[in-house]
Design a protein around this motif. Structure first.
Motif, PDB file in Angstrom:
ATOM      1  N   ASP A  25       0.834  -1.205   0.000  1.00 34.54           N
ATOM      2  CA  ASP A  25       0.000   0.000   0.000  1.00 34.54           C
ATOM      3  C   ASP A  25       0.868   1.254   0.000  1.00 34.54           C
ATOM      4  N   TYR A  79       2.380   1.841  -3.375  1.00 35.67           N
ATOM      5  CA  TYR A  79       1.389   2.417  -4.291  1.00 35.67           C
ATOM      6  C   TYR A  79       1.295   3.931  -4.103  1.00 35.67           C
ATOM      7  N   ILE A  80       1.292   4.379  -2.851  1.00 34.92           N
ATOM      8  CA  ILE A  80       1.233   5.816  -2.569  1.00 34.92           C
ATOM      9  C   ILE A  80       2.457   6.521  -3.156  1.00 34.92           C
ATOM     10  N   GLU A  94       4.460   5.464  -5.612  1.00 40.85           N
ATOM     11  CA  GLU A  94       4.425   5.406  -7.084  1.00 40.85           C
ATOM     12  C   GLU A  94       3.452   6.433  -7.645  1.00 40.85           C
ATOM     13  N   ASN A  95       2.315   6.614  -7.004  1.00 41.60           N
ATOM     14  CA  ASN A  95       1.350   7.611  -7.430  1.00 41.60           C
ATOM     15  C   ASN A  95       1.916   9.020  -7.297  1.00 41.60           C
ATOM     16  N   PHE A  96       2.671   9.251  -6.205  1.00 40.83           N
ATOM     17  CA  PHE A  96       3.281  10.557  -5.999  1.00 40.83           C
ATOM     18  C   PHE A  96       4.360  10.827  -7.047  1.00 40.83           C
ATOM     19  N   GLU A 127       4.306   9.811 -10.109  1.00 41.10           N
ATOM     20  CA  GLU A 127       3.587  10.198 -11.321  1.00 41.10           C
ATOM     21  C   GLU A 127       3.093  11.640 -11.241  1.00 41.10           C
ATOM     22  N   GLN A 128       2.678  12.079 -10.053  1.00 37.95           N
ATOM     23  CA  GLN A 128       2.242  13.470  -9.878  1.00 37.95           C
ATOM     24  C   GLN A 128       3.408  14.436 -10.108  1.00 37.95           C
ATOM     25  N   ASP A 130       1.758  17.706 -11.594  1.00 40.06           N
ATOM     26  CA  ASP A 130       0.397  17.823 -11.073  1.00 40.06           C
ATOM     27  C   ASP A 130       0.424  18.638  -9.771  1.00 40.06           C
ATOM     28  N   GLY A 159      -2.350  17.836  -7.237  1.00 44.02           N
ATOM     29  CA  GLY A 159      -2.167  16.523  -6.627  1.00 44.02           C
ATOM     30  C   GLY A 159      -1.051  16.521  -5.595  1.00 44.02           C
ATOM     31  N   PHE A 201      -1.420  15.945  -1.585  1.00 42.04           N
ATOM     32  CA  PHE A 201      -0.633  14.913  -0.902  1.00 42.04           C
ATOM     33  C   PHE A 201      -0.112  15.428   0.440  1.00 42.04           C
TER      34      PHE A 201
END
Length: 367
Positions: A250, A253-254, A256-258, A260-261, A266, A269, A273
């Motif tokens: 989990d 995932y956080i 990896e998403n950051f 991408e932002q 972004d 985003g 965060f």
């Protein structure tokens, strides 16, 4: 304390030693026995009259105790439980202090003659270990989690709650699985992350030692727990392995998403965060101590002038406040003061804050 005349502590380290000290302070007439492989610690505890007798292995005094606290890593605790299960008195309460609960509670329930057992976990500690680092007020205002098993009666819980309240702890009752999920999130995974950050810094260190030189208070604060006992954390992570793996997925995932932002610029985003983290972090209580070791520190904004450190040390000293450490923070990009003072506990930290503020110093708390 409800009908309790004798208590045994197996594992006289930081937790077991602090428990013995707290019990002795609150109930001087209580018979306290201890088991530990470190004979010098046992003899010292006897000399200090913290325990009545210390043993290198379990014996009749242990079997006949009203309560037995097993303050060892979980795998060692299960070994002791297997040996104690058919030897202790019928109404003897056994509890542990390990950092994971599901494994040990399931183990007890699988025994042919399971003893009266309640899983336990004090949400308090320090980076240090051993009896010589123990102290009586370790559990004051700290949550102490209790996890019942099929052998646990309501009277058992009430008795343990009375003992824990007596030493200043705040007992709460949850299921073993609830405990392991929450502690995995707020303790086990943070230790993994803190160690990963330190290893990252180690990998990026240069020949001039610039990383260590510029490591600010903020970095040292969030990685402080990486100084904990490696053997203990190997044991904890393996005992709670499935939960730790799921939580690390989990967390990944956080991250990896950051990433991408950042890559897509972004702004909203990225702001969200940090904002959501700040809002949730600011909602945490600052009154009760938690699972991660507390840090009692103040930052003082002072000029660089001769005698300033001595003046502050003297001011606190004459008011009976002991300073554990005092140093100048040379790298303080996100800090509010240059003088970092480490104190022994929350009471002395609050007193030091009031005294320094009352003498016109600009003082900042470390939340």
């Amino acid at each position: 304390m409800v009908n309790i005349n004798s208590i045994s502590i197996i594992g006289l380290g930081l937790i077991g030693g602090s428990l013995a000290r707290a019990l002795r302070l609150k109930r001087p007439a209580l018979k306290i026995y201890a088991v530990d492989s470190c004979i010098p610690s046992l003899r010292l505890a006897e000399q200090e009259e913290i325990i009545d007798l210390g043993y290198s292995d379990v014996c009749p005094d242990i079997y006949n105790s009203d309560i037995i606290f097993i303050c060892t890593p979980v795998r060692k605790a299960m070994e002791y439980l297997a040996g104690l299960s058919d030897k202790v008195r019928e109404n003897c309460i056994i509890t542990d202090a390990a950092s994971t609960k599901a494994e040990i509670c399931s183990f007890v329930e699988s025994l042919n003659r399971p003893p009266v057992f309640v899983g336990g976990h004090p949400m308090a500690g320090t980076e240090k270990s051993g009896y010589h680092n123990s102290f009586a007020h370790l559990f004051e205002n700290a949550y102490y989690v209790l996890t019942p098993t099929k052998t646990t009666e309501q009277d058992t819980i009430l008795t343990l709650e009375a003992v824990l309240k007596d030493i200043g702890a705040i007992p709460i009752v949850v299921t073993p699985h609830q405990h392991d999920l929450v502690t995995g999130c707020i303790s086990h995974v943070p230790h993994v992350i803190a160690s990963a950050l330190v290893n990252l810094a180690r990998d990026k260190e240069n020949s001039e030692g610039l990383v260590k030189l510029l490591a600010a208070g903020g970095f040292k604060d969030i990685t402080r727990i990486a100084s904990s006992n490696p053997g203990m954390w190997e044991n904890i992570v393996l005992s709670n392995s499935e939960t730790v793996i799921d939580l690390l997925k989990d967390y990944t995932y956080i991250i990896e998403n950051f990433i991408e932002q950042i890559r897509s610029a972004d702004n909203k985003g990225i702001y969200r965060f940090f904002e959501e983290a700040k809002i949730f972090r600011d909602s945490f209580s600052t009154r009760a101590t938690g699972l991660l070791p507390p840090s009692y520190e103040l930052l003082v904004d002072v000029r660089d002038e001769p005698g300033i450190i001595g003046s502050i040390a003297t001011l606190l000293g004459v008011n009976g406040i002991n300073i554990k450490n005092i140093n100048v923070s040379n790298s303080r990009e996100f800090e509010q003061g240059c003088l970092r003072i480490t104190l022994s506990d929350q009471l002395n930290t609050d007193r030091a804050y009031d005294i320094l503020s009352g003498n016109s110093y600009r003082v900042f708390r470390q939340d």
